[in-house]
Scaffold this active site. Sequence first.
Site, PDB file in Angstrom:
ATOM      1  N   ARG A 189      25.944 -32.501 -16.391  1.00  0.00           N
ATOM      2  CA  ARG A 189      26.471 -31.783 -17.574  1.00  0.00           C
ATOM      3  C   ARG A 189      27.989 -31.931 -17.745  1.00  0.00           C
ATOM      4  NH1 ARG A 189      21.752 -31.402 -18.314  1.00  0.00           N
ATOM      5  NH2 ARG A 189      20.634 -29.636 -19.202  1.00  0.00           N
ATOM      6  N   SER A 219      21.041 -23.407 -22.517  1.00  0.00           N
ATOM      7  CA  SER A 219      21.539 -22.842 -21.258  1.00  0.00           C
ATOM      8  C   SER A 219      23.000 -22.446 -21.436  1.00  0.00           C
ATOM      9  CB  SER A 219      21.467 -23.867 -20.132  1.00  0.00           C
ATOM     10  OG  SER A 219      20.156 -24.314 -19.956  1.00  0.00           O
ATOM     11  N   GLU A 273      28.420 -23.376 -19.391  1.00  0.00           N
ATOM     12  CA  GLU A 273      28.226 -24.729 -19.903  1.00  0.00           C
ATOM     13  C   GLU A 273      28.709 -24.789 -21.358  1.00  0.00           C
ATOM     14  OE1 GLU A 273      24.113 -26.369 -19.631  1.00  0.00           O
ATOM     15  OE2 GLU A 273      24.626 -27.301 -21.524  1.00  0.00           O
TER      16      GLU A 273
HETATM   17  N1  EPU Z   1      13.935 -19.592 -13.299  1.00  0.00           N
HETATM   18  C1  EPU Z   1      13.734 -18.265 -13.060  1.00  0.00           C
HETATM   19  N2  EPU Z   1      13.962 -17.369 -14.078  1.00  0.00           N
HETATM   20  C2  EPU Z   1      14.387 -17.762 -15.299  1.00  0.00           C
HETATM   21  C3  EPU Z   1      14.612 -19.131 -15.536  1.00  0.00           C
HETATM   22  C4  EPU Z   1      14.383 -20.029 -14.515  1.00  0.00           C
HETATM   23  O1  EPU Z   1      13.334 -17.863 -11.988  1.00  0.00           O
HETATM   24  O2  EPU Z   1      14.574 -16.892 -16.148  1.00  0.00           O
HETATM   25  C5  EPU Z   1      13.691 -20.557 -12.184  1.00  0.00           C
HETATM   26  C6  EPU Z   1      12.231 -20.957 -12.096  1.00  0.00           C
HETATM   27  O3  EPU Z   1      11.916 -21.111 -10.749  1.00  0.00           O
HETATM   28  C7  EPU Z   1      12.185 -22.330 -12.749  1.00  0.00           C
HETATM   29  C8  EPU Z   1      13.570 -22.874 -12.389  1.00  0.00           C
HETATM   30  O4  EPU Z   1      14.418 -21.734 -12.417  1.00  0.00           O
HETATM   31  O5  EPU Z   1      11.179 -23.115 -12.230  1.00  0.00           O
HETATM   32  C9  EPU Z   1      14.079 -23.928 -13.315  1.00  0.00           C
HETATM   33  O6  EPU Z   1      13.972 -23.472 -14.665  1.00  0.00           O
HETATM   34  P1  EPU Z   1      13.824 -24.515 -15.861  1.00  0.00           P
HETATM   35  O7  EPU Z   1      12.784 -25.530 -15.574  1.00  0.00           O
HETATM   36  O8  EPU Z   1      13.712 -23.729 -17.121  1.00  0.00           O
HETATM   37  O9  EPU Z   1      15.179 -25.311 -15.843  1.00  0.00           O
HETATM   38  P2  EPU Z   1      16.686 -24.828 -15.765  1.00  0.00           P
HETATM   39  O10 EPU Z   1      17.270 -25.398 -14.528  1.00  0.00           O
HETATM   40  O11 EPU Z   1      16.806 -23.357 -15.952  1.00  0.00           O
HETATM   41  C10 EPU Z   1      17.562 -26.956 -16.949  1.00  0.00           C
HETATM   42  C11 EPU Z   1      18.501 -27.291 -18.073  1.00  0.00           C
HETATM   43  C12 EPU Z   1      17.816 -27.094 -19.423  1.00  0.00           C
HETATM   44  C13 EPU Z   1      16.582 -27.960 -19.481  1.00  0.00           C
HETATM   45  C14 EPU Z   1      15.662 -27.576 -18.311  1.00  0.00           C
HETATM   46  C15 EPU Z   1      14.419 -28.438 -18.238  1.00  0.00           C
HETATM   47  C16 EPU Z   1      20.716 -26.776 -17.200  1.00  0.00           C
HETATM   48  C17 EPU Z   1      21.881 -25.871 -17.265  1.00  0.00           C
HETATM   49  N3  EPU Z   1      19.685 -26.461 -17.991  1.00  0.00           N
HETATM   50  O12 EPU Z   1      17.298 -25.572 -17.032  1.00  0.00           O
HETATM   51  O13 EPU Z   1      18.718 -27.545 -20.414  1.00  0.00           O
HETATM   52  O14 EPU Z   1      15.878 -27.791 -20.715  1.00  0.00           O
HETATM   53  O15 EPU Z   1      16.399 -27.743 -17.068  1.00  0.00           O
HETATM   54  O16 EPU Z   1      14.747 -29.702 -17.753  1.00  0.00           O
HETATM   55  O17 EPU Z   1      20.735 -27.761 -16.468  1.00  0.00           O
HETATM   56  C18 EPU Z   1      20.451 -26.824 -21.865  1.00  0.00           C
HETATM   57  O18 EPU Z   1      21.216 -27.478 -21.175  1.00  0.00           O
HETATM   58  O19 EPU Z   1      20.828 -26.199 -22.887  1.00  0.00           O
HETATM   59  C19 EPU Z   1      19.050 -26.741 -21.488  1.00  0.00           C
HETATM   60  C20 EPU Z   1      18.176 -25.927 -22.109  1.00  0.00           C
END
Ligand code: EPU
Length: 337
Positions: A163, A237, A333
């Site tokens: 990012r 995010s 971010e």
């Molecule tokens: N989780 C929780 N609670 C929550 C959210 C997440 O416990 O409320 C835990 C869960 O274990 C889940 C893990 O976090 O399995 C990962 O969550 P998720 O797959 O939603 O991915 P993320 O790491 O929260 C990142 C990107 C997103 C992207 C998703 C899917 C960043 C900052 N965000 O989110 O990107 O859509 O992966 O690949 O890296 C964005 O940048 O705007 C964005 C939406």
Amino acid sequence: MVDVKQNVSLKPYNTFGVEAIAHKFIDLTNETRLVDLFEQDLFAQKFYVIGGGSNILFTQDFSGTIIHLSNKGIQHFVEGNHVYVTAAAGEIWNDLVWYCVRHNFPGLENMALIPGTVGGSPVQNIGAYGAELMDIFYSCRAFDTKTGQFRTFHHVDCAFTYRDSIFKTKYKGRYIILSVTYKLSIHAPLNTKYGAIESELQKRGIAQPSIKDVAEVVSYIRVEKLPDPGTIGNAGSFFKNPIISNQQLNELRSTFPDIVYYPVSDTHSKLAAGWLIEQCGWKGKIVGQAGTWKHQALVIVNQGAATGREIYNLSTQIVEDVYKKFGVELEREVNIL
Ligand code: EPU
């Protein structure tokens, strides 16, 4: 002549849907106009460039000039096993994804429905569902607001990390990205390893997915999980997933055995910020007009009438709570103006 408007509401130009007034506003459809603006000394004063406004939070009126990039056009040419796709910065990112899907070019489908424009894609090295912009970036053409010259940046020039890129660090605010060229490998295998993609494909009984299948499944997952900025103001995010040393991780794991993390190197790991925020009781919690999304705590939402300041203050409370509980500092971010 470039049409400079005065006192323009930025509400339609940011996906949070917060109100802020730009002292001056320019809608830039044609890059050659940048040279006029440079000669008029516009870049010697305060300015900020926006595309889709999907990664920005206005916390106050903007006393300089907002330049809204809306140049358009997508072209491609094939060379051997590769295709080079060039898109103007003002193109909507998801339109580019579907241009590639229609032409059967793989590489962008996992990033379907990420809000924003092409110009923003290298700035924050967008990514989702196991794919990152840096995997397909070839070059970008940019205007140097310091010298008035046009310049091409290749992959090695951009210092991409998670990012992040040189456009957010060393060259923050200096270059205006005008177009981006992506290099796609025509026979690249599809990347469906990400758990949610795999299980949705299985549910649909698709064993041999096409590029279109993956783009559709990713779009479906996003719609299910993330709020639509057209209805509920948000910028995806709000924070980055923090990267910490494995030593710190091991200490945290002894107190919080369920902590969600992904190794990023031999020495460091990335924590799921959504998990940290949820553990602090913030998931789906609303304070006044701002809160976090009920299905994804990493996303801050505008309930309708939030001010940018209110959203920012809420994010500060989250940062403080996560730090108090885990000793981990969340980094925003979203760009704060
Ligand atoms: N989780 C929780 N609670 C929550 C959210 C997440 O416990 O409320 C835990 C869960 O274990 C889940 C893990 O976090 O399995 C990962 O969550 P998720 O797959 O939603 O991915 P993320 O790491 O929260 C990142 C990107 C997103 C992207 C998703 C899917 C960043 C900052 N965000 O989110 O990107 O859509 O992966 O690949 O890296 C964005 O940048 O705007 C964005 C939406």
